[in-house]
Scaffold this active site. Structure first.
Site, short mmCIF file in Angstrom:
data_model
loop_
_atom_site.label_atom_id
_atom_site.label_comp_id
_atom_site.label_asym_id
_atom_site.label_seq_id
_atom_site.Cartn_x
_atom_site.Cartn_y
_atom_site.Cartn_z
N GLY A 232 0.83 -1.20 0.00
CA GLY A 232 0.00 0.00 0.00
C GLY A 232 0.87 1.25 0.00
O GLY A 232 0.74 2.10 -0.84
N GLY A 460 1.16 -5.46 4.57
CA GLY A 460 2.45 -6.08 4.36
C GLY A 460 3.36 -6.10 5.59
O GLY A 460 4.26 -6.94 5.66
N ARG A 621 9.90 -0.41 21.77
CA ARG A 621 10.00 -1.87 21.84
C ARG A 621 9.69 -2.49 20.47
O ARG A 621 8.78 -2.05 19.77
CB ARG A 621 8.98 -2.35 22.86
CG ARG A 621 9.05 -3.82 23.21
CD ARG A 621 8.06 -3.99 24.35
NE ARG A 621 7.93 -5.35 24.81
CZ ARG A 621 6.77 -5.82 25.29
NH1 ARG A 621 5.70 -5.04 25.31
NH2 ARG A 621 6.72 -7.04 25.74
N PRO A 625 10.91 -8.97 15.70
CA PRO A 625 12.18 -8.57 15.09
C PRO A 625 12.31 -8.97 13.61
O PRO A 625 12.87 -8.21 12.82
CB PRO A 625 13.22 -9.31 15.93
CG PRO A 625 12.55 -9.62 17.22
CD PRO A 625 11.08 -9.75 16.93
N LYS A 694 6.94 2.56 19.59
CA LYS A 694 6.77 3.87 18.96
C LYS A 694 6.28 3.72 17.52
O LYS A 694 5.68 4.64 16.98
CB LYS A 694 8.08 4.65 18.98
CG LYS A 694 8.47 5.11 20.37
CD LYS A 694 9.35 6.35 20.37
CE LYS A 694 10.81 6.04 20.29
NZ LYS A 694 11.65 7.23 20.62
N GLY A 695 6.53 2.58 16.90
CA GLY A 695 6.13 2.41 15.50
C GLY A 695 7.34 2.55 14.61
O GLY A 695 8.21 3.39 14.83
N GLU A 698 7.11 3.93 9.17
CA GLU A 698 7.35 5.17 8.41
C GLU A 698 8.78 5.66 8.59
O GLU A 698 9.43 6.07 7.64
CB GLU A 698 6.39 6.28 8.85
CG GLU A 698 4.92 5.91 8.90
CD GLU A 698 4.24 5.87 7.54
OE1 GLU A 698 4.93 5.93 6.50
OE2 GLU A 698 3.00 5.75 7.52
MO1 MOS Z 1 1.59 5.11 5.60
S1 MOS Z 1 2.11 6.58 4.24
O1 MOS Z 1 0.46 6.01 6.60
O2 MOS Z 1 0.73 3.95 4.68
#
Ligand code: MOS
Length: 731
Positions: A232, A460, A621, A625, A694-695, A698
């Protein structure tokens, strides 16, 4: 309360749906077997702006197999109720077949429905549309910007004037397209007044709400199904016109309709990363302490909607400085509306800021990492909030050591191997990770297995797997005995699957639901005279492998199965909830990276080869992995594309995209991708989510293009302030 043992979270597990994917059994949007489905093909506008004067459908309608041709001439008026949600930007969203206006090249002007795909395609080629064309405007440099969004602290112009060192740099960033492997597609079916769509989307509930608004249906009359997404990168973050076209065509023909965008139509049917012209003026003292920055940012948007992304954030908080001013102007053009693309806003701004920092370091004769260290803020200077966690210094230290930064010469063109000039570069990355409201449902069955559901997506990153890990640990079950389901609007609602927010948001709701179920079971046990756990303090009970037992005394306990059987319970169930980011914010919550690149540039041909890349991530965290490595690799590959290859080219005479195909729009292939390594710093960030994440999705793309550009400068002494960096720019 005794903490639940963590067995699945943190383990490098393979994808639970991996086998389905590699054996072709994962079913994507266009692959659902919907009885009696017919095919639809969109006819695209061949002018950049103007009016439709006639639509001749005679030949198409005579074509065998063609059932219907729909255009603005015969389409019913659609309610298009206002819908401020669903990621519709401010403006007036494109209304398909509602009038004769053409707003951009490629806009849907008709749709042909036929019994076979071939008949629909041929039928579409037979529709003759005539236009009254107007001059279209698609060149960012020629058009008038809208009113800016401003930011200021201190007096940036005065700060610049009094700075000993000043840079004035202008960057051009090309438009990028997401190009997921799976094209956007929709199957729509009406059962009376109820609409079901199988749709490629990153936001099941957003598409659900938009379809309800467009057709003015009650929420319960719309169902969106989407178990698998073949990539996406942001292109599925809103409901696009073709989804409405499919639903409209299905209603008009009273047949289920399947509509798949062609690769070409993906270039004007599902958004893109906008092009930018970005002027940055920087002022510092001779020791490299930043005093001021002035950001003048122009970005393209459509004529009908104002698309905004987080391009201002990094300039406000990445480095310490007293004076900042920013003006972000959207420039309305005759194009379809852009949308977020991986690392949105931050990736674009970081190319500019991090390239400029490299220029400043060179100008001052300071090592680029040292320059960044000298400007490390103590708090977030845009919000005056303390950082929840910020380990950017550690990212630099670990990255420099692991990449061999000390081998870099600060003098460009210092290292040569035959025809190849070799250079090293680095950049910092930052991303404002989202935390959005989400719900989830967990059900533990009498056989000791569990099902957990949320209406999120998996484009994904491995949501199926990582959420199963989270649920398994919270329930005290093995991975095998937990099934996580997503991709259906009948499941509890969640926010968009994007913005690096899914684990913090959906994961927190999953933990909440599973914690409740586990607590229900524990309560049942400690109150049950026949349980070995009778009268044990509930806070002392943990669950592992489906067995409840006293913490520290595994012998005293029993299984979920025996507990539920004896109590005659078919299941235990709970709904979990996550409210979103803490409000008001108490901490500045961002993910960070330091990204390193080594490039070789052919001195005669200007050809750039990336040789090595390293990303060091401060993302809280890491739940999974192995999946994290896939994310990091993907982000760096995407960054290589933005840096060196990706460039949507428009013919400004009529707004036509010249390279709307995967032969001419260049993306990195295996030969372009070198050794890539990812390192994750330890650390949890518990600002507003129990998982400490935290993610990652991106931030992995942010800074990559700048690191490569800076390495190109180190190799060649040539500074290219334009993306992509092409061979011609280096000759
Ligand atoms: Mo991301 S650009 O929020 O799929």
């Amino acid at each position: 309360m005794s903490p639940q043992p963590q067995a699945a979270v943190g383990a490098p597990l393979s994808r639970v749906d991996g086998r389905l994917k590699v054996t072709g059994k994962a079913v994507y949007a266009a692959e659902h077997d919907v009885d009696g489905a017919v095919h639809a093909v969109i006819v695209d506008a061949s002018i950049g702006r103007g009016r439709i004067t006639s639509v001749d459908t005679g030949d198409a309608e005579k074509h065998p197999g063609v059932l219907r041709v729909i255009s603005h001439r015969n389409a019913p008026k659609l309610p298009y109720r206002d819908n401020a949600g669903s990621n519709n930007p401010p403006g007036r969203r494109l209304r398909v077949f509602q009038d004769d206006r053409v707003l951009f090249h490629g806009q849907p002007v008709a749709v042909v429905v036929a019994t076979t795909l071939e008949a629909a395609q041929h039928g579409a080629s037979l529709v003759k549309v005539r236009y009254d064309a107007e001059k279209s405007s698609t060149d960012l440099h020629e058009a008038e910007p809208g009113r800016p969004t401003d930011y200021a602290r201190g007096d940036a112009e005065a700060g610049l004037r009094s700075s000993a060192v000043r840079l004035d740099l202008t960057y051009q960033l090309a438009r990028n397209h997401h190009n997921p492997m799976e094209p956007h597609a929709t199957i729509a079916r009406w059962d009376g007044d109820k609409l079901t769509v199988w749709d490629k989307t990153q936001w099941v509930m957003g598409t659900h709400d938009e379809l309800a608004a467009v057709f003015d249906l009650p929420a319960e009359s719309v169902r969106v199904i989407n178990p698998f997404v073949g990539g996406g990168f942001g292109s599925g973050l809103r409901c696009w016109p073709h989804t409405v076209v499919a639903a409209l065509a299905a209603r008009e023909t009273k047949r289920p309709v399947k509509l798949v965008l062609s690769r070409k139509q993906m270039y004007f049917g599902a958004g893109f990363r906008p092009s930018y012209e970005y002027r940055l003026r920087l002022g510092s003292d001779r020791r490299g302490r930043l005093a001021a920055a002035v950001h003048d940012i122009d970005a393209e948007t459509s004529s009908y909607e104002t698309f905004t992304e987080a391009v201002m954030g990094a300039g406000q908080m990445l480095y310490s400085m007293p004076n900042v001013s920013q003006a972000y102007r959207q420039v309305p053009l005759d194009v379809n509306t852009p949308i977020w693309m991986r690392g949105p806003g931050f990736a674009s701004a970081s190319f500019v800021i991090e390239s400029a920092m490299d220029e400043l370091a060179h100008e001052l004769g300071i090592d680029p990492i040292e320059l960044r260290r000298r400007n490390e803020p103590r708090e977030d200077e845009s919000s005056n909030l303390p950082f929840s966690t910020r380990q950017l210094r550690e990212c630099y230290t670990v990255g420099a050591r692991e990449f061999g930064w000390q081998a870099r010469s600060s003098r460009p063109r210092a290292r040569r191997e035959g025809d190849w000039l070799i250079g090293l570069g680095m950049a910092a990355g930052v991303y404002d990770c989202g935390r959005f409201p989400a719900e989830a449902r967990a059900r533990l069955d009498a056989d000791g297995t569990a099902v957990v559901e949320a209406a999120t997506s998996d484009m994904g990153p491995g949501t199926y797997t990582s959420q199963t890990q989270v649920a398994a640990d919270a329930l005290g079950l093995s991975m095998r005995t937990v099934t996580f389901r997503l991709g259906d609007s009948l499941y509890p609602p969640t926010s968009p699957h994007g913005g690096s927010a899914t684990m913090a948001s959906v994961g927190s709701a999953v933990v909440d639901a599973c914690d409740q179920v586990r607590q229900q079971a524990i309560k049942l046990a400690v109150e049950d005279r026949e349980s070995p756990l009778y009268r044990v303090d509930a806070g002392d009970v943990v669950v592992r492998g489906g067995r409840l037992h006293v913490q520290g005394n595994p012998a005293r306990g029993e299984t979920y199965r025996s507990l539920l059987a004896r109590n005659d319970r078919s299941h235990l169930e709970a709904r979990g909830n996550y409210a979103g980011a803490p409000s008001p914010a108490r901490r500045s919550y961002f993910a960070y990276n330091a990204t390193f690149a080594e490039v070789a540039v052919d001195a005669a041909l200007g050809l750039v080869r990336v040789r090595r890349m390293l990303g060091v991530y401060d993302a809280g965290r890491i739940i999974s992995p192995k999946l994290a490595d896939s994310q990091a690799l993907g982000g760096i590959v995407g960054g290589i594309g933005t840096a060196l290859l990706e460039h949507t080219v428009t013919d400004h005479r009529d707004g036509r995209i010249v390279n709307a195909n995967l032969a001419d729009y260049l993306v990195p292939v295996n030969a372009d991708v070198p050794e890539v390594r990812a390192i994750y710093l330890d650390g949890e960030d518990n600002d507003g989510n129990a998982l400490g994440v935290k993610g990652l999705g991106e931030v992995v793309q942010v800074g990559v293009a700048a690191a490569i550009g800076n390495a190109v400068f180190n190799a060649t002494g040539r500074r290219v302030r334009e993306l992509p960096i092409t061979a011609e720019a280096l000759l």
